[in-house]
Design a protein around this motif. Structure first.
Motif, PDB file in Angstrom:
ATOM      1  N   SER A  25       0.817  -1.222   0.000  1.00 57.48           N
ATOM      2  CA  SER A  25       0.000   0.000   0.000  1.00 57.48           C
ATOM      3  C   SER A  25       0.846   1.266   0.000  1.00 57.48           C
ATOM      4  O   SER A  25       0.294   2.365  -0.090  1.00 57.48           O
ATOM      5  CB  SER A  25      -0.933  -0.006   1.213  1.00 57.48           C
ATOM      6  OG  SER A  25      -0.182  -0.021   2.412  1.00 57.48           O
ATOM      7  N   ARG A  26       2.146   1.112   0.132  1.00 62.04           N
ATOM      8  CA  ARG A  26       3.006   2.286   0.081  1.00 62.04           C
ATOM      9  C   ARG A  26       4.299   1.937  -0.650  1.00 62.04           C
ATOM     10  O   ARG A  26       4.567   0.776  -0.957  1.00 62.04           O
ATOM     11  CB  ARG A  26       3.310   2.812   1.479  1.00 62.04           C
ATOM     12  CG  ARG A  26       4.346   2.019   2.262  1.00 62.04           C
ATOM     13  CD  ARG A  26       4.519   2.606   3.647  1.00 62.04           C
ATOM     14  NE  ARG A  26       5.827   2.331   4.212  1.00 62.04           N
ATOM     15  CZ  ARG A  26       6.125   2.458   5.502  1.00 62.04           C
ATOM     16  NH1 ARG A  26       5.204   2.840   6.354  1.00 62.04           N
ATOM     17  NH2 ARG A  26       7.338   2.209   5.931  1.00 62.04           N
ATOM     18  N   ASN A  27       5.106   2.930  -0.891  1.00 62.03           N
ATOM     19  CA  ASN A  27       6.347   2.770  -1.630  1.00 62.03           C
ATOM     20  C   ASN A  27       7.244   1.727  -0.948  1.00 62.03           C
ATOM     21  O   ASN A  27       7.629   1.886   0.205  1.00 62.03           O
ATOM     22  CB  ASN A  27       7.084   4.119  -1.675  1.00 62.03           C
ATOM     23  CG  ASN A  27       8.195   4.117  -2.690  1.00 62.03           C
ATOM     24  OD1 ASN A  27       8.802   3.080  -2.942  1.00 62.03           O
ATOM     25  ND2 ASN A  27       8.481   5.268  -3.255  1.00 62.03           N
ATOM     26  N   ASN A  73       9.923  -1.585  -7.878  1.00 63.82           N
ATOM     27  CA  ASN A  73       9.664  -0.432  -7.017  1.00 63.82           C
ATOM     28  C   ASN A  73       8.610   0.499  -7.619  1.00 63.82           C
ATOM     29  O   ASN A  73       7.841   1.123  -6.888  1.00 63.82           O
ATOM     30  CB  ASN A  73      10.960   0.328  -6.755  1.00 63.82           C
ATOM     31  CG  ASN A  73      11.939  -0.479  -5.914  1.00 63.82           C
ATOM     32  OD1 ASN A  73      11.547  -1.368  -5.165  1.00 63.82           O
ATOM     33  ND2 ASN A  73      13.218  -0.167  -6.043  1.00 63.82           N
ATOM     34  N   ALA A  74       8.568   0.579  -8.920  1.00 68.60           N
ATOM     35  CA  ALA A  74       7.607   1.473  -9.565  1.00 68.60           C
ATOM     36  C   ALA A  74       6.166   0.999  -9.336  1.00 68.60           C
ATOM     37  O   ALA A  74       5.238   1.810  -9.289  1.00 68.60           O
ATOM     38  CB  ALA A  74       7.892   1.562 -11.058  1.00 68.60           C
TER      39      ALA A  74
END
Length: 119
Positions: A25-27, A73-74
């Motif tokens: 849900s996050r980077n 990561n993207a």
């Protein structure tokens, strides 16, 4: 807080392949370690593979050469490519994220996805 959602499990014959995905849900750059665990019926949960934010990876001996962990990561997603599957790989597979804080560690788990390998 981090929510992790696994997908990609299913039924496959021995020798086949599956790719599991774990969407965060996050980077995920902010998550120090992402890992896959599995738990078979009547057995303890065990580490399958882990990946750090750099080039660090680690595999259980039982899956070395057959499984590959990677991260995008993207897309904030970690993958587990599973090849040459064996019946003993049957388990619920869980994604885990580890965030290292100041003298504290935060662990986050997904809900799990079932992998069944038939002989």
């Amino acid at each position: 807080q981090v929510q992790l959602v696994e997908s990609g499990g299913g039924l496959v014959q021995a020798g086949g392949s599956l790719r599991l995905s774990c969407a965060a849900s996050r980077n995920i750059i902010s998550i120090n370690i992402m890992a896959w665990y599995r738990q078979a019926p009547g057995k303890q949960r065990e580490l399958v593979a882990a990946i750090g934010s750099g080039t660090y990876t680690n595999y259980a001996d039982s899956v070395k050469g057959r499984f590959t962990i990677s991260r995008d990561n993207a897309k904030n997603t970690v993958y587990l490519q599973m090849d040459s599957l064996k019946p003993e790989d049957t388990a619920v597979y869980y994604c885990k994220g580890v965030v290292l804080g100041n003298r504290v560690t935060y662990d986050y788990w997904g809900q799990g996805t079932q992998v069944t390998v038939s002989s």
